[in-house]
Design a protein around this motif. Structure first.
Motif, PDB file in Angstrom:
ATOM      1  N   VAL A  23     -10.966  23.994 -15.992  1.00 52.14           N
ATOM      2  CA  VAL A  23     -11.057  25.286 -16.669  1.00 52.14           C
ATOM      3  C   VAL A  23     -11.787  26.293 -15.790  1.00 52.14           C
ATOM      4  CG1 VAL A  23     -12.144  26.495 -18.611  1.00 52.14           C
ATOM      5  CG2 VAL A  23     -10.884  24.370 -19.011  1.00 52.14           C
ATOM      6  N   THR A  39     -11.575  18.183 -17.016  1.00 57.10           N
ATOM      7  CA  THR A  39     -11.122  19.307 -17.839  1.00 57.10           C
ATOM      8  C   THR A  39     -12.043  20.502 -17.670  1.00 57.10           C
ATOM      9  OG1 THR A  39     -10.141  17.816 -19.476  1.00 57.10           O
ATOM     10  CG2 THR A  39     -10.606  20.063 -20.178  1.00 57.10           C
ATOM     11  N   ILE A  50      -2.686  26.256 -13.701  1.00 51.19           N
ATOM     12  CA  ILE A  50      -2.993  25.476 -14.903  1.00 51.19           C
ATOM     13  C   ILE A  50      -2.196  24.181 -14.919  1.00 51.19           C
ATOM     14  CG2 ILE A  50      -2.890  25.439 -17.428  1.00 51.19           C
ATOM     15  CD1 ILE A  50      -3.317  28.456 -17.391  1.00 51.19           C
TER      16      ILE A  50
END
Length: 479
Positions: free
Chosen positions: A70, A66, A256
């Motif tokens: 990001v 994660t 994303i």
């Protein structure tokens, strides 16, 4: 390519050396770029290398992915902003050239080229090992030579050939990972024959979600962050498409969900279905899951998928290295021959030069795997972080330049500029510092910094020689 785009490409930083050397052909179609963008984040490391991250971090590897995800989303948004406003075959190297100075474009361009030619050797060897396992009578080096030769020929043919090969390679990867996720979700809920709903026992059992503590999340991030290198390829390829601005915008907006589904989704399935500390997960997590749910021949199926991922990475690596070399040649930061384009619209010398270095690295992989080749690997290990850091600082300066000169080109904008840009710089800097606390990461960082220092030292020497040539050329033309 539109007249406007062509004009911007010819008058941008890449043309400053005064040696156009021909133009690249806009031979990539929208479907090529779409699949390059989607498949760019799915490498062989996801299928094989993720096992080491799971073993060292536990289920908390999801946090590592994660955080790395990001970071990549932020960097891609910044790069997308610059690439949509001014598509260049040199992408971030050309933007660094304009925003930070010639030394920055020169240095990061050559480091990026070095990273990908080393990757060529790694992937050629990985593919050769798989093929040798199927046909042991053929020596492994012969398969490495074969795959390098075939994909070199593909890239020399035309950019459309590269795009077509990558479309099918990436398509197979996407279908494979999508099928894995569907099968995994059904197994998690006990909807497949012979399975039962597992709940969260594997996520919270066996020492808990973070069995090695919070620090392991950052250690895991070191193994994860480099798996995302390749997301930026679409911004280099967009310059050889009919509508680069649209391609870059689409790729940037989709990064994303691509990372969320392909990486987080598939890793979540692995650590939910199986104990993170099992030997099978450490060895090959995706094969372990497929065997767990009763898929026959799971190992052979995964070998085919991994081979496809390897060939895809080889194909894209050669393309990426050659286009960066071409861009460096256009700007006078590499031999002028690198900027010459064949009648088919491909930079032949740049491709051959890149593949020659790849062949040399493959040779060292067989003759000196623990010395020379290990040195090459470690000295390119942190280059991804250097590239991302340069993209961040370039975007800080390029936003102001674009707003002043052509604000209508800002069709993609970095969120919460400049605050998120600075936050991303801080996160990248933290990862760099944290690498010094890990034995393997420390060695990679030291050697990568040494490689960067060597290239930085060469930058002013090359610039002085280029300036002298330009003065001589002006004097000759004036006479």
């Amino acid at each position: 390519m539109s007249a406007d785009t062509t004009q911007r490409t010819r008058t941008g930083p890449e043309a400053t050396a005064g040696n156009p050397g021909g133009e690249l052909h806009a031979g990539l179609k929208n479907r090529h770029l779409s699949m390059i963008a989607i498949g760019g984040v799915i490498g062989a490391g996801l299928f094989v290398g993720s096992g080491a991250g799971i073993a060292s971090t536990g289920p908390g590897i999801l946090l590592s992915y994660t955080l790395a995800g990001v970071l990549v989303v932020m960097v891609m948004r910044m790069l997308g902003e610059m690439a949509a406003a001014d598509p260049q075959s040199g992408s971030f190297s050309a933007y660094a050239d304009r925003a930070l100075g010639r030394w920055a474009g020169f240095s990061i361009g050559w480091l990026y080229w070095f990273f990908w030619v080393v990757v060529l050797a790694v992937e050629a060897t990985a593919g050769a090992k798989i093929l040798n396992g199927w046909m042991p009578a053929v020596p492994q080096w012969a398969f490495a030579l074969l795959v390098m030769a075939v994909l070199t020929a593909t890239n020399l043919g035309s950019v459309a050939s590269y795009g077509e090969f990558e479309f099918w390679f990436a398509g197979i990867k996407v279908v494979a990972i999508a099928a894995f996720i569907v099968i995994g979700v059904l197994a998690v809920f006990g909807l497949l024959p012979g399975t039962h709903a597992v709940g969260t026992s594997n996520l919270t059992g066996h020492g808990g979600f973070l069995p090695h503590g919070v620090g392991a999340v950052f250690t895991g991030m070191l193994t994860v962050v480099f798996a995302f290198m390749g997301s930026e390829i679409v911004t280099l390829a967009a310059g050889e498409s009919a509508d680069p601005e649209k391609a870059v915008s689409k790729a940037t907006n989709s990064v994303i969900w691509r990372i969320g589904i392909f990486y987080l989704g598939s890793i979540l399935i692995v650590v939910t279905l199986l104990p993170w500390d099992s030997a099978d997960v450490r060895k090959s997590p995706y094969v372990a899951v497929l065997e767990h749910v009763g898929i026959p021949g799971a190992g052979r199926v995964m070998d085919v998928i991994v081979l496809t991922a390897v060939l895809s990475c080889l194909n894209s690596g050669l393309y990426t290295a050659s286009r960066m070399a071409f861009s460096l040649g256009r700007r006078g930061d590499a031999p002028a021959a690198f900027a010459k384009v064949s009648s088919r619209g491909v930079p032949t010398v740049a491709i051959l030069s890149s593949v020659v270095f790849g062949f040399v690295a493959v040779f060292f992989n067989y003759t000196s795997p623990k010395t020379v080749f290990q040195f090459l690997l470690n000295s390119s290990g942190a280059i991804a972080l250097f590239v991302w850091m340069v993209i961040c600082f370039s975007q800080l300066r390029m936003r102001k330049i674009i707003e002043r000169e052509s604000p209508e080109r800002l069709t993609v904008r970095m969120w919460l500029y400049p605050y998120l840009t600075w936050a991303t710089i801080g996160l990248i800097g933290f990862v760099m510092v944290y690498m010094f606390t890990d034995p393997d990461g420390r060695q990679q960082m030291y050697l990568s910094l040494a490689a960067a220092a060597l290239v930085l030292a060469a930058a002013p020497l090359v610039q002085r020689r280029r300036a002298a040539r330009e003065l001589a050329a002006e004097a000759t033309s004036g006479a």
